[in-house]
Design an enzyme around this catalytic site. Structure first.
Site, PDB file in Angstrom:
ATOM      1  N   TYR A  61       0.848  -1.202   0.000  1.00 26.99           N
ATOM      2  CA  TYR A  61       0.000   0.000   0.000  1.00 26.99           C
ATOM      3  C   TYR A  61       0.877   1.244   0.000  1.00 26.99           C
ATOM      4  O   TYR A  61       1.895   1.286   0.693  1.00 26.99           O
ATOM      5  CB  TYR A  61      -0.887   0.004   1.256  1.00 26.99           C
ATOM      6  CG  TYR A  61      -1.688   1.270   1.435  1.00 26.99           C
ATOM      7  CD1 TYR A  61      -2.984   1.372   0.943  1.00 26.99           C
ATOM      8  CD2 TYR A  61      -1.126   2.378   2.067  1.00 26.99           C
ATOM      9  CE1 TYR A  61      -3.708   2.552   1.075  1.00 26.99           C
ATOM     10  CE2 TYR A  61      -1.847   3.566   2.203  1.00 26.99           C
ATOM     11  CZ  TYR A  61      -3.136   3.636   1.708  1.00 26.99           C
ATOM     12  OH  TYR A  61      -3.848   4.792   1.831  1.00 26.99           O
ATOM     13  N   GLU A  69      -3.467   7.290  -4.160  1.00 25.12           N
ATOM     14  CA  GLU A  69      -3.362   6.048  -3.386  1.00 25.12           C
ATOM     15  C   GLU A  69      -3.216   4.868  -4.335  1.00 25.12           C
ATOM     16  O   GLU A  69      -3.925   4.785  -5.340  1.00 25.12           O
ATOM     17  CB  GLU A  69      -4.623   5.877  -2.531  1.00 25.12           C
ATOM     18  CG  GLU A  69      -4.588   4.661  -1.630  1.00 25.12           C
ATOM     19  CD  GLU A  69      -5.925   4.426  -0.929  1.00 25.12           C
ATOM     20  OE1 GLU A  69      -6.033   4.726   0.269  1.00 25.12           O
ATOM     21  OE2 GLU A  69      -6.870   3.962  -1.591  1.00 25.12           O
TER      22      GLU A  69
END
Ligand code: GDP
Ligand code: MN
Length: 383
Positions: free
Chosen positions: A101, A189
């Protein structure tokens, strides 16, 4: 403005961030066409502005044309958390070794940019933050200093990213930071950022929120088609030239001035209510503007009471009062109005409204009392 995944990936690619090759499709036929071009196996992905598509059945692998046709048919039209799928992204499938992530956003309290990196990708990052907060490495970045390869390499190592993915991941972080700053995003993101069996690191998903206030220097943003469409309330407000943002509460709000509108939201929250919207009608609110504002709020089915909070400065309260009377003649409202009029010509304004006051149109002397009354009425009207 939120981008769809494929638009986010197009944006990433401009900053050198590696993504899989693919194409959009609005029908199963087009999906097969794209799959034939990029090569099997492929992954077929719902393009909606909401996360958790995978869990909702909106991301599916397919190994041949027949499978693509089948899964494309299943995903198109699917309702994912209230978002109906109209477009697909079909890309060559990746062989995943590990999912990570990475994101950049603004930490308003720290007045710094915030990088978040984790070796626990692919899952809901809020869940990781709750269960294993130490699994997320956070780096605060001074915008003057920027974010460079050495800092990125440290962050990647601290997050426990696999050794063979570290240099690729660090480079992507640097490019992602450039995308965030130079690309004028509020949020970028990648979840998941992956390591493939071929030893490559690349972005398998993209979430990008562009800063609308920077659109003046990005004429190219107009090329991102609005596939999903705006919130219908916001669309109507935009057509009427109003400064409106839809929220989830039951108290509709109209105020003159952005600061007063925000304070009104706060006071409604303070007395236990929840605002249905932000709406600033600006200075010199005419009857037309007031009617348009009431009309937009009237289309919001969650609204149970409307709080009109006007502080007259340049705006004269007698004009606002005339505006409201005219607007009431034009728009048939579903909800009662609570009004607070203060400032320039407030007395004259109240006098104009006096004969129109009823259970459906009340006046209160202060903002706090008006908010209390509106919240109380909203509670009573709730079914
Ligand atoms: P989200 O659920 O909306 O976040 O959609 P993602 O694009 O993140 O996809 C969800 C999950 O699908 C990923 O975490 C992967 O596990 C899986 N997935 C997506 N693309 C591929 C792919 O190319 N190959 C494989 N094997 N899995 C994929
Ligand atoms: Mn994802």
């Amino acid at each position: 403005m939120d981008l769809l995944e494929y638009q986010g990936k197009q944006y990433f690619a401009r900053f050198g961030i590696p993504v899989s090759s693919g194409g959009t499709a609005d029908t199963p036929f087009e999906a097969v066409d794209v799959a034939d071009k990029v090569g099997y196996p492929v992954v077929v992905k719902a393009q909606v502005k909401v996360g958790g598509r995978g869990k909702a059945g909106g991301v599916k692998l397919a190994s041949d044309a027949d499978e693509v046709r089948t899964v494309a048919g299943q995903i198109l039209g699917l309702d994912i958390k209230g978002h109906v799928v109209k477009r697909l992204w079909v890309e060559h499938a990746s062989d995943i070794v590990h999912e990570y992530y990475a994101s950049f956003t603004l930490d308003r309290a720290e007045k710094r940019h915030l990088a978040m990196i984790s070796a626990r990708g692919g899952v809901d990052i809020e869940q990781v933050a709750d269960e294993e907060p130490d699994a997320i490495v956070k780096v605060l970045i001074d915008p003057v200093d920027g974010f460079h390869l050495d800092a990125a390499a440290d962050a990647v190592a601290a997050a426990g990213i696999d050794f063979e993915a570290r240099s690729g991941a660090a480079q992507i972080l640097v490019d992602l930071y450039r995308c965030y700053v130079e690309g004028d995003a509020d949020l970028v993101e990648i979840n998941p950022l992956i390591l493939t069996t071929a030893g490559k690191v690349h972005a398998l998903d993209a979430k990008v929120t562009l800063d609308d206030n920077a659109s003046f220097r990005h004429p190219e943003w107009a090329d991102f088609p609005d596939v999903e469409g705006l919130d219908p309330r916001e669309k109507l407000a935009r057509e009427r030239g109003l400064n409106y943002i839809g929220l989830d509460g039951t108290v509709g709000i109209i105020a003159n001035g952005a600061g007063l509108a925000m304070s009104t939201l706060d006071v409604v929250t303070q007395v236990g209510g929840a605002a249905a919207n932000f709406l600033d009608i600006g200075g010199g609110a005419s009857a037309d503007v007031m009617a348009a504002a009431l009309e937009v709020i009237n289309t919001d089915e969650k609204v149970r009471a409307i709080l009109v909070n006007i502080f007259g400065g340049i705006t004269r309260c007698d004009e606002v009062a005339r505006g409201i009377v005219e607007a009431l003649a034009r728009v048939e409202l579903r909800s009662p109005i609570v009004l607070r009029l203060d400032g320039t010509n407030a007395e004259e304004g109240r006098a104009i409204l006096a004969e129109h006051l009823s259970g459906r149109l009340r006046s209160e002397p202060t903002m706090l009392e008006a908010a209390r009354r509106a919240v109380e009425l909203a509670g009573r009207e709730a079914r």
